[in-house]
Design an enzyme around this catalytic site. Sequence first.
Site, PDB file in Angstrom:
ATOM      1  N   SER A 132       0.322  -1.102   0.080  1.00  0.00           N
ATOM      2  CA  SER A 132       0.368  -0.344  -0.119  1.00  0.00           C
ATOM      3  C   SER A 132       0.940   1.602   0.016  1.00  0.00           C
ATOM      4  O   SER A 132       1.485   1.550  -0.534  1.00  0.00           O
ATOM      5  CB  SER A 132      -1.054  -0.169   1.196  1.00  0.00           C
TER       6      SER A 132
ATOM      7  N   ARG B  89      -6.580   4.800  -0.392  1.00  0.00           N
ATOM      8  CA  ARG B  89      -7.362   5.056  -0.246  1.00  0.00           C
ATOM      9  C   ARG B  89      -6.534   6.578  -0.901  1.00  0.00           C
ATOM     10  O   ARG B  89      -6.263   6.170  -1.715  1.00  0.00           O
ATOM     11  CB  ARG B  89      -5.980   5.450   0.946  1.00  0.00           C
TER      12      ARG B  89
END
Length: 622
Positions: free
Chosen positions: A175, A337
């Site tokens: 991520s 995100r």
Amino acid sequence: MGDCGAPGDVNSNVLVARSTGDAQLDKAVWQWLSWDKNQKTKEQIESLLQDGKHKELRDRLCCRLSFGTAGLRSAMGAGFCYINDLTVIQSTQGIYKYLERNFSDFKQRGFVVGYDTRGQVTSNCSSKKLAKLTAAVLLAKDVPVYFFSTYVPTPFVPYAVKQLGAVAGVMITASHNRKEDNGYKVYWENGAQITSPHDKEIIKCIEECVEPWNGSWNENLVDTSPLRQDPLKKICDCYMEDLKKICYHRELNVQTSLKFVHTSFHGVGHDYVQLAFKAFGFQPPIPVPEQKDPDPDFSTVKCPNPEEGESVLELSLRLAEKENAKVVVATDPDADRLAVAEQQENGCWKVFTGNELAALFGWWMFSRWKENCSQDADVRNVYMLATTVSSKILRAIALKEGFHFEETLPGFKWIGSRVKNLLDNGKEVLFAFEESIGFMCGTSVLDKDGVSAAVVIAEMATYLEGQNLTLAQKLVEIYEMYGYHISKTSYFLCYDPPTIKRIFERLRNFNGPQSYPKCCGNYNILHVRDVTTGYDSSQPNKKSVLPVSKSSQMITFTFQNGCVATLRTSGTEPKIKYYAEMCALPEQSDRSVLEEELQKLIEALIENFLEPDKNGLTWRSA
């Protein structure tokens, strides 16, 4: 993974000559040198052995990876507690064993494998190579594998698991972590990340079969096996079609003169965000040229985390000023995100926090539902969710509007599982979030999704422009209607696990054994909840409603003045995080007074409970 399994065939004379004098370590070294076929990582261990660096060898080989809030995550490099070819093979063998036990139709339904664009030359390790090895383990055992032919956003893996009816899936990603890291995220058949007991059972299965099987190293199987399919086109098309279910103002989107800038932070997001904007009828957002293509070194940012705010959004904000674009959307490297910035009337940029964006998304998703629902729709069947360290703003909106709000433990894996459970029981879930800029709009993907969130924010900004409002102005309206929720989140770095444990144990034995603090500086504490031990002073039976989570530290304090503060360890990084929020009633509208009160309380919390100087903690911005 390092202290189990029988030693492999290694020249015994070499082993005797190189003995460390520690039987457990010798065994782990034997295993590594006999099993690892990656020349670079094998040489790293050989070099440490030759240099007599036994402590580092022990650190690398005598502990194993464990599942945190986002699966397995660690630095890339040699060792059983690092992410590398061998540990990914071992993890996949364990998963194969576990799935074989649980699904009689495993070999009919198959498994999904996706990956981002991370890599490390010194370990000859890349997300794509690790994904190929993951696929190889399963293909060699005659399991059909849906292996994406190129990098994809993390949400595409859980989406594909559901769409294709696979039993599970893995995404190779770390991520927004630093460039040295990588990870292994596991999704169950329901399209949500695995939770307990699956994670613990998989670890047990990994330990039962640590030696690589025949065929596990054959990464070329993805190119030659008839059992490998590429789901890219089908999944991308279906995803973009499903996205249209949460598009409410296509005609406005087509006509708008608003311009948007998008940065994909050197990761996977560019192509997919472009397609999402197209699906909503928008002109494509303007990409940041220096950041649109994958770069495993993340060379234009000090860290690849858009949550860090203006300092890492520099290039996109300057481009937006040049192009006269009022809104910037930033997806993190694996596009799960979203950060958002908006230019204000004075020319300055406001970078929204995750909690502020959640207030906007919550208002938007509910108001669109209200406007579009059928006449007999029951608001009591509607749900929104948040993790317990996130803002309580959705709770305030829910109380006023009549829908349900629920909290989960930190980590989207808990949200995904709970949402699936609610959907299976006929409930309607509109939105869920975690404060660290993770948002789930709709339920096509049971995980956070930066691609869908980016285009929903664009539609929201377009709609508001028609009302002569900015996102920031609407946020103030939301707070004035439902009560100000002012929050502050930050963290301290701590690389010494015993220090972290000592800090939390002190809070559990503050005024004597098993006695939590009654106050923090001048602030009286009303209730304490300790999810690590399962204690909650606000409950009649003193037991926490949220499930116990012994593997991580988390204590929440509710203060008499209406503030809620949580201290917890990160599941993916060496951090102690703090979350504090003032939850005011609608009539308490003096924001500056609330902000001042919150700031003073945070200072007391840090000074009295974390004691950074005494404990050698490094503050986030230092």
